[in-house]
Design a protein around this motif. Structure first.
Motif, mmCIF file in Angstrom:
data_model
loop_
_atom_site.group_PDB
_atom_site.id
_atom_site.type_symbol
_atom_site.label_atom_id
_atom_site.label_comp_id
_atom_site.label_asym_id
_atom_site.label_seq_id
_atom_site.Cartn_x
_atom_site.Cartn_y
_atom_site.Cartn_z
ATOM 1 N N LEU A 84 0.811 -1.041 -0.034
ATOM 2 C CA LEU A 84 -0.021 0.141 0.177
ATOM 3 C C LEU A 84 0.905 1.343 0.107
ATOM 4 C CD1 LEU A 84 -2.831 -0.928 2.392
ATOM 5 C CD2 LEU A 84 -3.015 -1.218 -0.103
ATOM 6 N N LYS A 85 1.955 1.275 0.548
ATOM 7 C CA LYS A 85 3.132 2.274 0.466
ATOM 8 C C LYS A 85 3.710 2.295 -0.971
ATOM 9 C CE LYS A 85 6.914 1.549 2.953
ATOM 10 N NZ LYS A 85 7.618 1.580 4.106
ATOM 11 N N ILE A 86 4.017 1.386 -1.427
ATOM 12 C CA ILE A 86 4.607 1.193 -2.954
ATOM 13 C C ILE A 86 3.662 0.682 -3.751
ATOM 14 C CG2 ILE A 86 7.025 1.751 -1.834
ATOM 15 C CD1 ILE A 86 7.425 -1.271 -1.933
ATOM 16 N N PRO A 87 2.739 1.116 -4.193
ATOM 17 C CA PRO A 87 1.897 0.265 -5.099
ATOM 18 C C PRO A 87 2.296 0.330 -6.532
ATOM 19 C CG PRO A 87 0.812 2.739 -4.687
ATOM 20 C CD PRO A 87 2.008 2.371 -3.754
ATOM 21 N N VAL A 137 -11.926 -11.121 -6.521
ATOM 22 C CA VAL A 137 -11.200 -9.999 -6.204
ATOM 23 C C VAL A 137 -11.446 -8.449 -6.801
ATOM 24 C CG1 VAL A 137 -8.608 -9.011 -6.911
ATOM 25 C CG2 VAL A 137 -9.128 -11.613 -6.139
ATOM 26 N N ASN A 138 -11.353 -7.584 -5.867
ATOM 27 C CA ASN A 138 -11.638 -6.111 -6.307
ATOM 28 C C ASN A 138 -10.600 -5.429 -7.055
ATOM 29 O OD1 ASN A 138 -12.358 -3.546 -6.432
ATOM 30 N ND2 ASN A 138 -12.617 -3.081 -4.358
ATOM 31 N N THR A 139 -10.558 -5.307 -8.182
ATOM 32 C CA THR A 139 -9.664 -4.784 -9.064
ATOM 33 C C THR A 139 -8.932 -3.708 -8.770
ATOM 34 O OG1 THR A 139 -10.944 -4.419 -10.995
ATOM 35 C CG2 THR A 139 -10.251 -6.624 -11.032
ATOM 36 N N ILE A 140 -9.988 -2.814 -8.402
ATOM 37 C CA ILE A 140 -9.804 -1.307 -8.263
ATOM 38 C C ILE A 140 -9.654 -1.012 -6.589
ATOM 39 C CG2 ILE A 140 -10.793 -0.557 -10.428
ATOM 40 C CD1 ILE A 140 -13.152 0.604 -9.005
ATOM 41 N N GLY A 141 -9.821 -1.814 -5.823
ATOM 42 C CA GLY A 141 -9.492 -1.684 -4.221
ATOM 43 C C GLY A 141 -7.906 -1.406 -4.143
ATOM 44 N N PRO A 142 -7.512 -0.730 -2.858
ATOM 45 C CA PRO A 142 -6.435 -0.708 -2.602
ATOM 46 C C PRO A 142 -5.432 -1.760 -2.396
ATOM 47 C CG PRO A 142 -7.910 -0.527 -0.526
ATOM 48 C CD PRO A 142 -8.662 -0.486 -1.684
ATOM 49 N N ARG A 143 -6.146 -3.030 -2.272
ATOM 50 C CA ARG A 143 -5.253 -4.409 -2.097
ATOM 51 C C ARG A 143 -5.094 -4.900 -3.734
ATOM 52 N NH1 ARG A 143 -5.363 -7.053 2.934
ATOM 53 N NH2 ARG A 143 -5.070 -9.094 1.657
ATOM 54 N N ASP A 147 -2.941 -8.136 -5.463
ATOM 55 C CA ASP A 147 -3.686 -9.167 -5.984
ATOM 56 C C ASP A 147 -3.688 -9.192 -7.409
ATOM 57 O OD1 ASP A 147 -4.529 -9.130 -3.354
ATOM 58 O OD2 ASP A 147 -6.444 -8.556 -3.625
ATOM 59 N N GLU A 148 -3.869 -8.149 -8.004
ATOM 60 C CA GLU A 148 -4.030 -8.233 -9.551
ATOM 61 C C GLU A 148 -2.436 -8.360 -10.246
ATOM 62 O OE1 GLU A 148 -6.461 -8.657 -11.619
ATOM 63 O OE2 GLU A 148 -7.656 -8.630 -9.715
ATOM 64 N N ALA A 149 -1.481 -7.914 -9.349
ATOM 65 C CA ALA A 149 0.094 -8.281 -9.963
ATOM 66 C C ALA A 149 -0.016 -9.548 -10.026
ATOM 67 C CB ALA A 149 0.935 -7.396 -9.117
ATOM 68 N N LYS A 150 -0.122 -10.464 -9.000
ATOM 69 C CA LYS A 150 -0.036 -11.789 -8.793
ATOM 70 C C LYS A 150 -0.840 -12.475 -10.042
ATOM 71 C CE LYS A 150 3.139 -12.155 -5.469
ATOM 72 N NZ LYS A 150 4.520 -12.556 -5.819
ATOM 73 N N ARG A 151 -2.278 -11.963 -10.058
ATOM 74 C CA ARG A 151 -2.968 -12.736 -11.053
ATOM 75 C C ARG A 151 -2.417 -12.452 -12.390
ATOM 76 N NH1 ARG A 151 -8.439 -13.861 -9.080
ATOM 77 N NH2 ARG A 151 -9.433 -13.013 -10.924
ATOM 78 N N PHE A 152 -2.011 -11.311 -12.968
ATOM 79 C CA PHE A 152 -1.295 -11.095 -14.232
ATOM 80 C C PHE A 152 -0.015 -12.009 -14.246
ATOM 81 C CE2 PHE A 152 2.059 -8.924 -16.540
ATOM 82 C CZ PHE A 152 1.414 -8.959 -17.796
ATOM 83 N N GLN A 153 0.670 -12.145 -13.051
ATOM 84 C CA GLN A 153 1.890 -12.778 -13.132
ATOM 85 C C GLN A 153 1.832 -14.363 -13.540
ATOM 86 O OE1 GLN A 153 3.564 -13.381 -9.193
ATOM 87 N NE2 GLN A 153 5.514 -12.481 -9.885
#
Length: 328
Positions: A84-87, A137-143, A147-153
């Protein structure tokens, strides 16, 4: 001698993986940009002939000279406080970093294992979570940055496997704990232990009914090791299915530490999962793996580690000069 590249080498899991592969007779090349990693986790490896370390951000082009047999991609912030500090950096290491390392694996004809996470399941509507569940997963939420970085990965890894025939493996890591975690990284276990050591009340978010399942680090490392050398290319859950509520776990910590702190409650962060428990049937069947260390044993080992870190030792280890061991 087989050569392996481990990204996130100075982090919690990355450093334990470095130990594992050194002990198994590999030449280990570690990479870390040290945004969340700490060189004190791998300082014991610097004198070894078959360990080398590069201070580098894998979101930028990655070059490794010579042959390379395996790559473990573990570079990523992993705690809510960090990502959350380095999104932006979190999204970049999951996307650009993964792309760079997949390209390196293709160029070197190396097998690559990608560290994914149980967070791909989001706040799950299926319990326990199994690999065939697609998540909530909430794609546009703070998390979402994590979450989406890992799903794309996972997606780009499977694309490289299908399109280029690359040897790939994907591990979905559930909550893991043990020595070398950072006391201030915001995850449940170091947060509770840190508060107990400082004599503070333990902070529980929400009403404490949300659940987690904690896997000791040695079990996690063994599962990752077995997956790397298996023939299975799809995601595999590695975690401990022994589930406990956060409130009950806080009470366990108070009992373990012998303190008399109270539990204080604060609002639950947005999109924080209410349930987290791995279904590990696939790991049992495919890898012949299941956790061996129960929570009581693992927590004693972990608490003793943190208890032994005095303020003076922490200060000295965080300010040592490691420059002569770093390659750039």
């Amino acid at each position: 001698m087989k050569r392996i590249l481990i990204t996130g080498a100075a982090g919690f899991l990355g450093s334990h993986l470095c130990d594992k592969f050194i002990n198994e007779g590999f030449h280990v090349i570690g990479i870390d940009n040290l945004i969340t990693g700490d060189l004190k986790n791998i300082e014991h490896l610097f004198p070894l002939e078959h360990f080398e370390f590069y201070h580098h951000d894998v979101s930028k082009f990655v070059h490794v000279s010579g042959e390379l047999d395996y790559i473990l991609h573990f570079a990523s912030p992993a705690s809510p406080i960090d990502y959350l500090k380095i999104p932006i950096q979190t999204l970049k290491v999951g996307s650009l970093g993964t792309h760079n390392l997949l390209g390196l694996a293709k160029a070197k004809n190396a097998r690559i294992l990608i560290a994914s996470t149980s967070e791909v399941y989001g706040d799950p509507l299926v319990h326990p979570q199994f690999e065939g569940y697609y998540g909530n997963v909430n794609t546009i939420g703070p998390r979402g940055v994590y979450d989406e970085a890992k799903r794309f990965q996972e997606s780009i890894t499977m694309a490289y496997h299908r399109f280029h025939g690359l040897e790939t493996r994907i591990v979905r890591i559930f909550n893991t704990y043990g020595p070398r975690m950072r006391l201030n990284d915001g995850r449940v276990i170091p947060a509770f232990i840190g508060q107990a050591l400082r004599g503070e009340d333990l902070t529980v978010f929400g009403d404490g009914s949300q659940t987690r399942s904690f896997c000791y680090v040695s079990d996690q490392i063994e599962g990752i090791y077995k997956l790397l050398f298996s023939d299975y290319v799809y995601p595999v859950n590695i975690g401990n299915p022994n589930e406990i509520s956060i409130k009950d776990f806080a009470e366990e910590i108070i009992k373990l530490t012998g303190t008399n702190q109270k539990i204080v409650y604060k609002p639950l962060p947005q999109d924080d999962p209410l349930q987290r428990q791995p279904n590990i049937d696939l790991a049992k069947k495919t890898l012949n793996w299941e956790p061996k260390v129960d929570r009581n044993e693992g927590m004693k080992l972990t608490f003793n580690y943190f208890k032994g870190l005095t303020e003076e030792e922490l200060y000295k280890s965080e300010h040592k000069d490691f420059s002569k061991h770093i390659k750039r």
